[in-house]
Design a protein around this motif. Structure first.
Motif: not given
Length: 752
Positions: A124-137
């Motif tokens: 996986k080339l993007l593992e851990g690279a993309l932001p996922k902290d959207y639930l708190g917004l």
């Protein structure tokens, strides 16, 4: 999308996004990565939608469901593009019904992309690279953000638009404190200049200060646009190292969205060399941080020499002394790390490798140990090109800089020389704080290196491309002139008819009675209007002759351009250029005529409408006047208005003249199509000359001062612009005097 349009789009996007943050409870650091993630997703979806029709052609109609999606995924992989599951497409998120948990949907989209983007080994080339902290917004904030980045201009964006938007947002966040240290990123103009000179088209490419991977992305563009190949079809591998974890994630995102694979590692390049590529790289590119101090001598001493870790073949730079800072510990530190970076880039190259990098201007002249290091570099014969760049190329800083180029594969006849290019006077103003190179400025500067290397066919091909582009715009002029003439004739006839109406005293009195005592339609005002009409009637014939003269010269030029084959010689191209330039005066005259004619007729229309209140007269052609005003005024770019008839006519002339001027730039400086020193621009300097100049590598010390030519298009453009400004200023002064008089009259009435 041109620079001005892109600048407006950047500003609009940032203003909208930052306004949302200001109205939320988020800090800049909490907000930056989620926003950059959405820009990434918008870019990925735009590219996905652009390629989808082509990929679908190879998918059998009978394939449905999971089988169809598998075929789609294979199709996108073959085109070095990200396949997006349906739930991870921006269109899907933008169409979510009200009440949906938008944060969860975006998070799931990011996870789905990380799972689907793999290399040939399944990693996986993007593992851990993309932001996922959207639930708190806040859900409303996310919904608005999705709308902001779903504008039509972004749905159809091409080329480097998203690269610029990435960089713009990165810098804006850096200024607002979202990134520690406020790192700034390499402007696309400088990245493209580096790529154009070193021409990375194969092998191992390293950037040991890779930031958001702009060097690699531009390399991909170079391979596609110049080499006409797909990066998947050639043997090229990207290696990057970056100290900041955030930037390494952005680099991986940036590579993925451009269909590129790279090995990005986190580490401080001064102390860590994760890739271990000493002496093996075909190309090295970088924009390292300038003038870093505090690098600990004890940690880099082992790098001196030509051993396994010998990244400093020419020795240590000057030492500042002992530092007791909490980050440095006790011990000596390097006073300035510029010479460390310079040696790193050199040491990573293989026997035929090339390097190009951005460096502080001061590094070209620094004394003491830095001078000794430069001397050793010069003596290798591998310093290829030095280029001075003016200020304002960086978004957040105004400092000038220099581009350094090494070539360990230089031919023997060039080993004794270094090409010095002073490009400080080559730039295009985007705003008071920002300069760029246009595509043509980049190519013209690159052409100097082509000639220096003996690549004359590239120079001839560039000249040919300018002539062809000029011909394309010239071919538009007959139609544009005819449309303009038609609109002007409609307006002028309407104004003449109105002029005849003003000769009827009964009609004038009727209008005055209708408007009452405040009508302002004096006999003097009517006479002024008629006088202006008479003036324009006298000028109209001369204007017509000027436009006809321009059109008469176009046809033989177009035939001459079409008559040359792609394999034409430089002598043929030079002869054609001389012929093309003969129409430049008539084009300039035509441009002036169109602008003045529009301005004059609109001025008379203004008198009719504002002074004589023409719309209250029964026989005034109000619809014709309204349409003419729209057609003959320039569009308002800030309001996203489409180009008007005025813009189209002027643009065709300006673009034709522009490409004629680019050909002139090349021929006037290199009239024989061979390299020669050009005062104020470039000089091939010998090692002896560099030694005599205390081993300075600053181009300005060698190239001298340019000879000012009255026939130079750039000089003429400056003079023309100064005249325009002077005329505008005179008009404003007249207006100011009129207003001042009116104000005095008002005060006088009050005193009475």
């Amino acid at each position: 999308m041109d620079y001005q349009e892109l600048k407006l789009l950047e500003d609009d996007l940032w203003e909208a996004a930052d306004q949302l943050r200001a109205n939320s409870k988020l800090t800049a650091s909490e907000y930056s990565m989620p926003v950059l993630g959405l820009i990434f997703l918008r870019h990925a979806t735009t590219r996905f939608n652009d390629l989808l029709p082509e990929v679908l052609k190879a998918v059998p109609a009978r394939a449905t469901g999971a089988l169809r999606e598998d075929r789609l995924k294979l199709g996108f992989q073959s085109k070095a593009a990200i396949y997006l599951p349906e739930s991870a497409r921006y269109d899907y998120l933008a169409a979510l019904p009200a009440g949906t948990n938008v944060g969860a949907a975006i998070r799931d989209a990011m996870i789905a992309i990380e799972d689907s983007v793999t290399d040939q080994k399944g990693q996986k080339l993007l593992e851990g690279a993309l932001p996922k902290d959207y639930l708190g917004l806040e859900q409303d904030l996310l919904a608005e953000l999705i709308k902001i980045f779903n504008r039509p201009a972004l749905q159809t964006a091409k080329g480097d638009v998203f690269g610029r938007i990435y960089e713009y947002f990165l810098n804006q966040f850096a200024q607002s404190g979202a990134q520690e240290g406020g790192e700034f990123f390499t402007p696309p103009s400088l990245v493209r200049m580096i790529v154009n000179v070193i021409e990375p088209d194969h092998g191992m490419v390293l950037d040991p200060a890779c930031g958001s991977a702009g060097m690699f992305v531009q390399t991909g563009h170079f391979i596609e646009e110049v080499c006409h190949k797909n990066t998947n079809d050639i043997d090229i591998t990207f290696y990057g190292q970056e100290k900041a974890d955030l930037n390494s994630k952005l680099a991986r995102m940036n590579l993925a969205v451009h269909g590129l694979e790279g090995n990005i590692r986190i580490g401080n390049t001064f102390y860590e060399d994760h890739h271990q590529l000493l002496g093996t790289c075909d190309f090295v590119m970088a924009n390292p941080p300038f003038n870093v101090d505090g690098v600990q001598v004890a940690k880099i001493k082992s790098q001196v020499g030509e051993n396994q870790t010998g990244r400093l073949p020419f020795g240590l730079p000057g030492v500042a002394g002992k530092s007791k800072g909490k980050n440095n510990g006790d011990g000596e530190t390097i006073s300035n790390a510029n010479s460390l970076w310079i040696q790193y880039f050199y040491s990573y190259l293989n026997a035929s490798g090339r390097a190009g990098f951005v460096m502080a201007s001061s590094a070209s002249d620094a004394g003491n140990k830095d001078k000794e290091i430069r001397q050793k570099l010069v003596e290798t014969g591998h310093v290829d090109v030095m280029m001075s760049i003016g200020p304002k190329f960086f978004y957040t800083r105004t400092l000038p800089c220099a581009l350094w180029f090494f070539d360990k594969g230089k031919p023997d006849d060039l080993l004794d020389t270094v090409l010095m290019i002073d490009a400080r006077n080559v730039y295009t103003v985007v705003s008071a704080r920002s300069h760029v190179f246009t595509d043509e400025q980049l190519l013209n500067l690159s052409a100097i290196t082509w000639l220096y290397r003996g690549e004359h066919e590239k120079f001839t091909a560039l000249l040919a491309s300018y002539q062809i582009r000029a011909g394309q715009y010239l071919s538009q002029l007959p139609e544009r002139f005819a449309s303009d003439e038609q609109q002007v004739n409609l307006l002028s006839q309407a104004l003449r008819n109105f002029g005849q109406t003003t000769a009827d005293a009964a009609i004038i009195n009727t209008v005055r009675d209708r408007l009452g005592d405040e009508h302002c339609i004096t006999d003097e005002a009517v006479e002024i209007y008629r006088t202006e009409l008479i003036k324009l009637d006298k000028l109209a014939e001369g204007w017509g002759f000027a436009l006809e003269a321009a059109l008469a010269g176009i046809q033989p030029i177009q035939q001459a351009i079409a008559g040359l084959s792609p394999s034409s010689t430089f002598a043929e191209r030079r002869s054609l250029q001389n012929q093309i330039e003969t129409i430049s005066p008539s084009l300039k005259a035509a441009l002036a005529v169109l602008e003045v004619r529009h301005k004059c007729w609109l001025k008379v229309l203004d008198i009719a409408e504002k002074t004589l209140r023409a719309r209250h007269w029964q026989n005034f052609a109000a619809d014709v006047a309204r349409n003419a005003k729209k057609a003959l005024l320039p569009h308002d770019a800030k309001k996203r208005e489409k180009p008007t008839l005025h813009d189209q006519g002027l643009e065709a002339i300006k673009r034709a003249s522009y490409f004629i001027a680019q050909g002139h730039w090349l021929i006037s400086r290199f009239p024989d199509g061979l390299y020669d020193d050009v005062p104020g621009l470039c000089k091939a300097v010998t090692k002896k000359e560099i030694e005599d100049s205390d081993y300075s590598l600053t181009p300005g010390r060698y190239v001298g001062v340019a000879h000012v030519s009255q026939s130079d298009d750039e000089g003429e453009a400056f003079i023309f612009r100064m005249k325009e400004i002077h005329a505008d200023l005179a008009e404003l002064n007249d207006l100011a005097n009129i207003l001042a008089t009116k104000i005095q009259d008002v005060f006088a009435e009050m005193d009475e």
